[in-house]
Design a protein around this motif. Sequence first.
Motif, PDB file in Angstrom:
ATOM      1  N   ASN A 278       0.736  -0.877   0.251  1.00 27.46           N
ATOM      2  CA  ASN A 278       0.257  -0.528   0.325  1.00 27.46           C
ATOM      3  C   ASN A 278       0.688   1.379  -0.089  1.00 27.46           C
ATOM      4  N   THR A 279       2.246   0.797   0.329  1.00 32.79           N
ATOM      5  CA  THR A 279       2.840   2.305  -0.214  1.00 32.79           C
ATOM      6  C   THR A 279       3.110   2.936  -1.076  1.00 32.79           C
ATOM      7  N   LEU A 280       2.957   1.939  -2.181  1.00 29.68           N
ATOM      8  CA  LEU A 280       2.763   2.067  -3.904  1.00 29.68           C
ATOM      9  C   LEU A 280       1.833   3.293  -4.146  1.00 29.68           C
ATOM     10  N   PRO A 281       1.997   4.204  -5.050  1.00 31.09           N
ATOM     11  CA  PRO A 281       1.272   4.674  -6.033  1.00 31.09           C
ATOM     12  C   PRO A 281       0.205   3.626  -6.575  1.00 31.09           C
ATOM     13  N   VAL A 282      -1.326   4.308  -6.711  1.00 33.79           N
ATOM     14  CA  VAL A 282      -2.127   3.436  -7.204  1.00 33.79           C
ATOM     15  C   VAL A 282      -1.936   2.313  -8.695  1.00 33.79           C
ATOM     16  N   ALA A 283      -1.381   3.620  -9.224  1.00 36.74           N
ATOM     17  CA  ALA A 283      -1.186   3.365 -10.660  1.00 36.74           C
ATOM     18  C   ALA A 283       0.259   1.795 -11.325  1.00 36.74           C
ATOM     19  N   GLN A 284       1.153   2.112  -9.778  1.00 30.23           N
ATOM     20  CA  GLN A 284       2.601   1.485  -9.725  1.00 30.23           C
ATOM     21  C   GLN A 284       1.743  -0.190  -9.141  1.00 30.23           C
ATOM     22  N   GLN A 285       0.487  -0.263  -8.498  1.00 28.91           N
ATOM     23  CA  GLN A 285       0.203  -1.310  -7.416  1.00 28.91           C
ATOM     24  C   GLN A 285      -0.642  -1.679  -8.926  1.00 28.91           C
ATOM     25  N   GLU A 286      -1.253  -1.196  -9.896  1.00 33.19           N
ATOM     26  CA  GLU A 286      -2.544  -1.625 -11.035  1.00 33.19           C
ATOM     27  C   GLU A 286      -1.566  -2.463 -11.660  1.00 33.19           C
ATOM     28  N   ALA A 287       0.035  -1.381 -12.007  1.00 33.07           N
ATOM     29  CA  ALA A 287       0.406  -2.761 -13.339  1.00 33.07           C
ATOM     30  C   ALA A 287       0.639  -3.913 -12.466  1.00 33.07           C
ATOM     31  N   ILE A 288       1.370  -4.329 -11.065  1.00 29.67           N
ATOM     32  CA  ILE A 288       1.700  -5.268 -10.849  1.00 29.67           C
ATOM     33  C   ILE A 288       0.925  -6.373 -10.949  1.00 29.67           C
TER      34      ILE A 288
END
Lengths: 86, 221
Positions: free
Chosen positions: B165-175
């Motif tokens: 959850n420390t990641l920006p949403v766009a990075q979470q989405e890509a992963i």
Amino acid sequence: MTALRNYEMSFDEFQNQSRLYVIGALEPEELEAFEQARRDFGQKAEDFIGECYSMHEAFALSLRPAKSSDALKDRLMSMVRNRQKT
Amino acid sequence: MAIDFSAATGAPDEAGETRNVRLPAAAPVLEPGAPTDLELMHGVQAEDPEALSALYDRYNGIIKALILRVIHNEAEADDLLQEIFMEIWNQAKNFSAQKGKPLGWMVTLARRRAIDGLRKKQAYARAGERLQTETEQQPDAWVHNATEEEISFSDTRVLVRRVINTLPVAQQEAINFAFFRGMSQREIAAKTNTPLGTVKTRLELGLKKIYDGLKELRDEL
């Protein structure tokens, strides 16, 4: 191709690529350079890739466990025991 | 699209740094005297059905959650769960403790089977439309009341999610697309209407943060 062969990947770059590799996100054209670097870095590379696979475990552990029926387990164990008998 | 790693509050912007989080423990807590995962895996390798039964009890919830995250269908997930544990039984001899932990091996196997299953479905369906609909409709489809098993994993889940959850949403989405859908960088770029280079950067940054966060977690043990 020549450019690819002459390109030497730093270990930092290799680490970035490894993290993509273990989740299957390397593009086909990146794989050749990655595999070459993997061979070049040898055991150090293998150790790092092994560590990267721990992310798989973490992603799974980030999910809320789902419920499944007891009947499913009964079927599974029945299959296992039947296989043992054959 | 915020993904179900979530429960995030105030994710940083894309250039944001990972927050300094302290994470006490990563592994599920076992009852005193309970066999370790490795002991159970050795039992499975020795063809002891009770060892498989214990591994199933310990991890079926996590493995099924992973399958559901990929294919979003309860009945198909149950079928796959059974197939995966049969494969664990049949392939246990290929597990090597030198290459990683039993759970990691099982998750890798399960993910591959689930993504294979998804791709087979996609061969018969208009996958893009279907996936979109399912993703929108069922992000919490497997959420249910807490069970004993779930409680035993809840601390671990919270800690791992705290890293994610420390990641920006766009990075979470890509992963999410890469790990749970098996999508390539190009496929993610097309699906999210994002330049390929941006997708690559998001994946690299996000995975590095997760890797570093998990390493910090292990180092603190």
